[in-house]
Design an enzyme around this catalytic site. Sequence first.
Site, PDB file in Angstrom:
ATOM      1  N   ASN A  27      24.493 -11.584  32.816  1.00 28.43           N
ATOM      2  CA  ASN A  27      25.897 -11.884  33.112  1.00 28.43           C
ATOM      3  C   ASN A  27      26.487 -11.082  34.272  1.00 28.43           C
ATOM      4  OD1 ASN A  27      25.881  -9.603  31.526  1.00 28.43           O
ATOM      5  ND2 ASN A  27      27.679 -10.160  30.339  1.00 28.43           N
TER       6      ASN A  27
ATOM      7  N   GLU B  20      23.076  -0.495  26.291  1.00 28.44           N
ATOM      8  CA  GLU B  20      24.410  -1.105  26.219  1.00 28.44           C
ATOM      9  C   GLU B  20      24.200  -2.515  25.708  1.00 28.44           C
ATOM     10  OE1 GLU B  20      27.181   0.342  26.485  1.00 28.44           O
ATOM     11  OE2 GLU B  20      26.655   2.224  27.446  1.00 28.44           O
TER      12      GLU B  20
ATOM     13  N   CYS C 188      30.232  -8.910  27.767  1.00 25.12           N
ATOM     14  CA  CYS C 188      30.023  -8.061  26.588  1.00 25.12           C
ATOM     15  C   CYS C 188      31.361  -7.660  26.002  1.00 25.12           C
ATOM     16  CB  CYS C 188      29.200  -6.833  26.955  1.00 25.12           C
ATOM     17  SG  CYS C 188      29.864  -5.893  28.316  1.00 25.12           S
TER      18      CYS C 188
HETATM   19  P1  NAP Z   1      18.953 -10.341  26.624  1.00 24.92           P
HETATM   20  O1  NAP Z   1      18.444 -11.658  26.252  1.00 24.92           O
HETATM   21  O2  NAP Z   1      18.845  -9.216  25.647  1.00 24.92           O
HETATM   22  O3  NAP Z   1      18.233  -9.934  27.988  1.00 24.92           O
HETATM   23  C1  NAP Z   1      18.536  -8.750  28.666  1.00 24.92           C
HETATM   24  C2  NAP Z   1      17.370  -8.355  29.543  1.00 24.92           C
HETATM   25  O4  NAP Z   1      16.241  -8.046  28.725  1.00 24.92           O
HETATM   26  C3  NAP Z   1      16.909  -9.439  30.498  1.00 24.92           C
HETATM   27  O5  NAP Z   1      16.567  -8.827  31.711  1.00 24.92           O
HETATM   28  C4  NAP Z   1      15.671  -9.992  29.803  1.00 24.92           C
HETATM   29  O6  NAP Z   1      14.755 -10.586  30.694  1.00 24.92           O
HETATM   30  C5  NAP Z   1      15.097  -8.719  29.238  1.00 24.92           C
HETATM   31  N1  NAP Z   1      14.146  -8.885  28.143  1.00 24.92           N
HETATM   32  C6  NAP Z   1      13.957  -9.937  27.310  1.00 24.92           C
HETATM   33  N2  NAP Z   1      12.969  -9.662  26.428  1.00 24.92           N
HETATM   34  C7  NAP Z   1      12.537  -8.417  26.695  1.00 24.92           C
HETATM   35  C8  NAP Z   1      11.554  -7.559  26.128  1.00 24.92           C
HETATM   36  N3  NAP Z   1      10.818  -7.919  25.102  1.00 24.92           N
HETATM   37  N4  NAP Z   1      11.382  -6.337  26.668  1.00 24.92           N
HETATM   38  C9  NAP Z   1      12.131  -5.926  27.708  1.00 24.92           C
HETATM   39  N5  NAP Z   1      13.074  -6.689  28.291  1.00 24.92           N
HETATM   40  C10 NAP Z   1      13.281  -7.913  27.787  1.00 24.92           C
HETATM   41  O7  NAP Z   1      20.509 -10.425  27.004  1.00 24.92           O
HETATM   42  P2  NAP Z   1      21.227 -11.473  27.966  1.00 24.92           P
HETATM   43  O8  NAP Z   1      21.248 -12.811  27.303  1.00 24.92           O
HETATM   44  O9  NAP Z   1      20.682 -11.370  29.360  1.00 24.92           O
HETATM   45  O10 NAP Z   1      22.704 -10.868  28.015  1.00 24.92           O
HETATM   46  C11 NAP Z   1      23.641 -11.152  27.025  1.00 24.92           C
HETATM   47  C12 NAP Z   1      23.782  -9.989  26.059  1.00 24.92           C
HETATM   48  O11 NAP Z   1      23.993  -8.787  26.785  1.00 24.92           O
HETATM   49  C13 NAP Z   1      24.990 -10.132  25.152  1.00 24.92           C
HETATM   50  O12 NAP Z   1      24.637  -9.742  23.849  1.00 24.92           O
HETATM   51  C14 NAP Z   1      25.991  -9.148  25.747  1.00 24.92           C
HETATM   52  O13 NAP Z   1      26.949  -8.690  24.829  1.00 24.92           O
HETATM   53  C15 NAP Z   1      25.092  -8.081  26.227  1.00 24.92           C
HETATM   54  N6  NAP Z   1      25.735  -7.279  27.264  1.00 24.92           N
HETATM   55  C16 NAP Z   1      26.096  -5.993  26.957  1.00 24.92           C
HETATM   56  C17 NAP Z   1      26.740  -5.210  27.909  1.00 24.92           C
HETATM   57  C18 NAP Z   1      27.147  -3.806  27.595  1.00 24.92           C
HETATM   58  O14 NAP Z   1      27.319  -3.055  28.524  1.00 24.92           O
HETATM   59  N7  NAP Z   1      27.286  -3.427  26.341  1.00 24.92           N
HETATM   60  C19 NAP Z   1      27.020  -5.730  29.181  1.00 24.92           C
HETATM   61  C20 NAP Z   1      26.636  -7.038  29.453  1.00 24.92           C
HETATM   62  C21 NAP Z   1      25.985  -7.803  28.493  1.00 24.92           C
HETATM   63  P3  NAP Z   1      14.616 -12.201  30.768  1.00 24.92           P
HETATM   64  O15 NAP Z   1      15.894 -12.689  31.343  1.00 24.92           O
HETATM   65  O16 NAP Z   1      13.456 -12.407  31.649  1.00 24.92           O
HETATM   66  O17 NAP Z   1      14.392 -12.683  29.363  1.00 24.92           O
END
Ligand code: NAP
Length: 496
Positions: free
Chosen positions: A169, A264, A298
Amino acid sequence: MAGTGIFTEILDGEVYKYYSDGEWRTSSSGKSVAIVNPATRKTQYKVQACTQEEVNKVMEMAKSAQKSWAKTPLWKRAELLHKAAAILKDNKAPIAESLVKEIAKPAKDSVTEVVRSGDLISYCAEEGVRILGEGKFLLSDSFPGNERTKYCLTSKIPLGVVLAIPPFNYPVNLAVSKIAPALIAGNSLVLKPPTQGAVSCLHMVYCFHLAGFPKGLISCITGKGSEIGDFLTMHPAVNCISFTGGDTGISISKKAGMIPLQMELGGKDACIVLEDADLDLVASNIIKGGFSYSGQRCTAVKVVLVIESVADELVEKVKAKVAKLTVGPPEENCDITAVVSESSANFIEGLVMDAKEKGATFCQEYKREGNLIWPLLLDNVRPDMRIAWEEPFGPVLPVLRISSVEEGINHCNASNFGLQGCVFTKDINKAMLISDAMETGTVQINSAPARGPDHFPFQGLKDSGIGSQGVTNSINLMTKVKTTVINLPTPSYSMG
Ligand code: NAP
């Protein structure tokens, strides 16, 4: 345009290259990963599917490059970061264009993300030269039983190789919020960008490449997280993981070794509205907080907890504003654009249908075309509905009517998340008490939750995270304290 002009070097035919040892390379896997445009649902870009051998090579280079980088003067590290920030801002247009195409972020917001990222890099360089240029000097005689025979000097030293994994995002901003503190602190950096957002990240990394950082210090490995993620996060060369994303972070933290983690993760940010709140202000903040970037933040407002006596009036005000939101392509700066993927849209729809079956009031008709979901406010949501607890990450917002502030606080604290929350009231004393009672990393008083400005501390409690972000906190997290103790043969007291 993405992949053209100064960026032609990062494209091999129709597949973007990865970055290793200061060179832009094609993976020996011969495979690529498609990036689907969320709005058109057609393949927009392709990136390399890197192999485990390529990861090993990157890690080896990162380890050796870090050794000399740690000996590079702070002012010089800062100078290179300032240069990268300027190049990034000068090239905001093609990077923003990739954000529009990869993650359907509205065009204006995409430009803002790139500019904000340049500012973050510069701020980090400035902050780094100050906080890393200072240490502590301790004297032994303040501890009972000791004479002044020991002088203790402390300084901050780098950890080694930092692995950065941002989410889709804010791929550019959340990548640089890891890269800049890691580099100023003397670490090397391996970036694994999100698949949706990888091309924007590769352009951003090219800006660091042009700034002239040493070879191997920064690398960018592309590929699906589900395929290459475990190999990266469990790699023995990694000395720190800075991750932003969803529940994946919880499983990473269980598998990672004995290294510092900055996690995060998700949130279910509650907005508690009291009877004395300025309801126009609340309604504007619910729109901004709940629906900007189609709720894919988030810190989006993810549940409204409003005192029953003002609920009707608030819902009417929010409904009127929802009706004015524009829905359509990100290129046209519509407020609501397609959510990132079909699976994400299906998940959101599942939450909506569950709420429908259990009797929530739909303030608008539910409408979806492909990945585009029209903004929806759900009133009279009850705790037995999934949407009362789960994070939709879409333009769908539940309203729970509460009979007391305590009920609101209890709902907020019963969540497994604890990222941010907000409270609306004109009574600052009440606001402070509620803020103290809410089990979240941050509480905003009279404004929607938000990350930033980027130097503010930012952290989640419970399943929302480990450690704290924000420029200073990130620099501290990516360093260790080193002490040197000078032992004197006899006590020595400095005299005035
Ligand atoms: P995600 O599905 O958890 O993916 C995040 C990152 O992890 C991506 O780069 C993804 O790569 C990678 N990834 C996936 N599987 C992995 C594994 N087994 N090992 C290591 N890395 C792996 O999250 P998202 O859909 O991109 O983002 C949405 C989530 O992020 C929401 O829950 C949101 O609340 C949270 N978020 C939190 C914050 C905060 O600061 N607290 C800020 C922004 C977003 P791929 O894309 O290649 O799968």
